[in-house]
Design an enzyme around this catalytic site. Structure first.
Site, short mmCIF file in Angstrom:
data_model
loop_
_atom_site.label_atom_id
_atom_site.label_comp_id
_atom_site.label_asym_id
_atom_site.label_seq_id
_atom_site.Cartn_x
_atom_site.Cartn_y
_atom_site.Cartn_z
NE ARG A 38 -2.30 11.44 -0.23
CZ ARG A 38 -3.60 11.49 -0.33
NH1 ARG A 38 -4.22 12.64 -0.47
NH2 ARG A 38 -4.32 10.39 -0.25
CB CYS A 61 7.67 20.65 -18.10
SG CYS A 61 8.01 22.41 -17.96
CD GLU A 62 6.43 14.83 -16.36
OE1 GLU A 62 5.62 14.11 -16.99
OE2 GLU A 62 7.66 14.64 -16.34
N GLY A 89 -0.62 7.15 10.83
CA GLY A 89 0.10 8.25 10.20
C GLY A 89 -0.91 9.29 9.76
C1 LIG Z 1 2.62 3.64 6.19
C2 LIG Z 1 2.56 2.76 7.35
C3 LIG Z 1 1.74 3.09 8.45
C4 LIG Z 1 0.84 4.31 8.48
O1 LIG Z 1 -0.21 4.25 7.58
P1 LIG Z 1 -1.37 5.35 7.64
O2 LIG Z 1 -2.30 4.95 6.59
O3 LIG Z 1 -0.73 6.67 7.36
O4 LIG Z 1 -1.97 5.31 8.99
C5 LIG Z 1 1.77 2.25 9.55
N1 LIG Z 1 2.54 1.13 9.58
C6 LIG Z 1 3.33 0.78 8.54
C7 LIG Z 1 4.16 -0.44 8.61
C8 LIG Z 1 3.37 1.58 7.39
O5 LIG Z 1 4.14 1.22 6.36
#
Ligand SMILES: *Cc1c(COP(=O)(O)O)cnc(C)c1O
Length: 415
Positions: free
Chosen positions: A312, A342-343, A275
């Protein structure tokens, strides 16, 4: 690694000057580079060319249809964790035979939906889930492809909120339980054992623990193949780390080499679920300075993006590089960059040295492509930001800015 760079003090995304994009669409604004997304995908896919593999982009990291579509066109599959994410893949016409479904809490409805869509496999996280999938599949008269998610109990040394492969985490089952579940699955007539899966965490920067985990899962796979059933896919999850500040992430080429060495003898096809690696540095968040405020011990730069847009820094203590969109000043200031929410926890950066900025200037928050917009909310009744996808010298709005009416559209005050 990314296609955001300064030319003559002006920040560009590919061939587009970000100041121009801001003039057209306003702030806060998420901007993604198509080229970055594609290059990251290609680099990872290239690293694994020595073995049959499928990249399943983790939809939760960056789920806008415009971004998913780019990845679909690259041949990517998708890793989903909810019915809503399945709907997104359906919306872009994804190839459902490249969709894998993880998550500890799959409901009956979600399982039914995924079975009707004929996804590749469910990554099962518990015994009860296995029984439920078998039963729902039986009702529908469909066979469910499955893998068991193994928690290999390794420490990836990443932030405690994003580690998922230790025994104390809620994800997957340990290797012993995993073996038992494969035994059980073999006896359930509505399940078809297709793979074995793991995902040990996010923003992993060391090869060692990751490859150790792959080895543990491979060893279990060997036992399953020997005693129970053939395995077609070994899914190693995602989690490859990227550079936000000065991290030293592993080289995916070296990583792939190690993984291939481990799993090649099994004769399986590899699934990878990145991801952040694909989306993280492919997107930025643009925001405008509203006010500059000095207190006795701090300079506050108050901007129009807050934790409702990017959580994040507040949630994980994450570092995002922040610089002006147009650099005019040479001198640097030490400041907290904070949002309008407002935090006291609403900040993008603390004690940060940055080029001096003035009221109404624009700032760029780098590395915001993954776990950025997707985690945004309407807290403080602030409409969500717009999202733009840049392709060469062109840009397109892939998500409109929300309006006030969007905030109350589903509500009814007259019950
Ligand atoms: C979140 C997730 C990913 C991706 O993680 P990254 O760190 O963004 O690469 C892949 N597989 C599962 C099952 C996830 O929950």
């Amino acid at each position: 690694m990314n296609d955001f760079e300064y030319r003559g003090g002006e920040l560009f995304c590919e061939g587009v000057r970000l100041k121009d994009v801001i003039n057209k669409y306003g702030t806060p604004l998420y901007v993604y580079s198509r080229k970055s997304i594609c290059e990251n995908f290609d680099r990872l896919s290239g690293a694994f060319k020595g073995i049959g593999h499928l990249i399943c982009f983790s939809v939760k990291s960056c789920s806008s249809l415009g971004v998913l579509k780019v990845l679909k066109e690259k041949g990517s599959g998708f890793d989903i964790v909810s019915g809503g994410e399945l709907f997104r893949t359906e919306e872009i016409g994804a190839d459902m035979s490249k969709v894998v479904f993880a998550g500890v809490g799959k409901t009956n409805d979600e399982i039914e939906y995924a079975l009707e869509q004929n996804i590749l496999m469910f990554n099962i996280e518990s015994e009860q889930e296995m029984e439920r999938i078998d039963s729902v599949a039986g009702d529908l008269g469909i066979k469910a492809g499955i893998a068991v998610r193994i928690n290999p109990d390794v420490d990836t040394k990443t932030h405690k909120y994003i580690t998922t492969g230790k025994s104390e985490n809620k994800f997957g089952v340990d290797t012993k339980k995993g073996y038992d579940l494969y035994k059980k699955a073999a006896g359930l007539k509505n399940l078809e054992i297709k793979g074995i899966q793991m995902h040990i965490g996010s923003q992993i920067t060391e090869i060692g623990p990751y490859v150790n985990a792959v080895r543990k899962v491979k060893q279990l796979a060997e036992e399953v193949v020997r005693d129970i059933h053939p395995i077609e896919y070994l899914d190693i999850g995602g989690g490859m780390g990227i550079i936000y500040k000065d991290e030293k992430p592993f080289d995916v080429g070296a990583f792939a080499e190690n993984v291939i060495k481990e799993v090649k003898p099994l004769g399986v096809k590899l699934i990878i679920e990145p991801g952040r690696y694909i989306a993280g540095n492919s997107g930025v968040l643009l925001t405008q300075v509203q006010y500059f405020k000095k207190s006795s011990d701090k300079n506050f730069v108050i901007v129009d993006a807050g934790i409702n847009d990017l959580i994040r820094p507040s949630l994980y203590g994450a570092y995002h590089r922040i610089e002006p969109v147009s650099i005019r000043e040479k001198n640097r200031i030490l400041c907290d960059i904070v949002g309008p929410i407002c935090e006291s926890g609403d900040f993008l950066a603390k004690d940060r040295e940055m080029s001096a900025v003035a009221q109404d200037d624009y700032l760029c928050v780098f590395g915001a492509g993954a776990y950025g917009f997707v985690m945004s909310s309407n807290y403080n009744s602030r409409p969500r930001a717009a999202e733009i996808l840049v392709n060469g010298s062109e840009e397109a709005m892939i998500r409109k800015r929300e309006e006030y009416l969007d905030l109350t559209r589903l509500e009814n005050a007259n019950m």
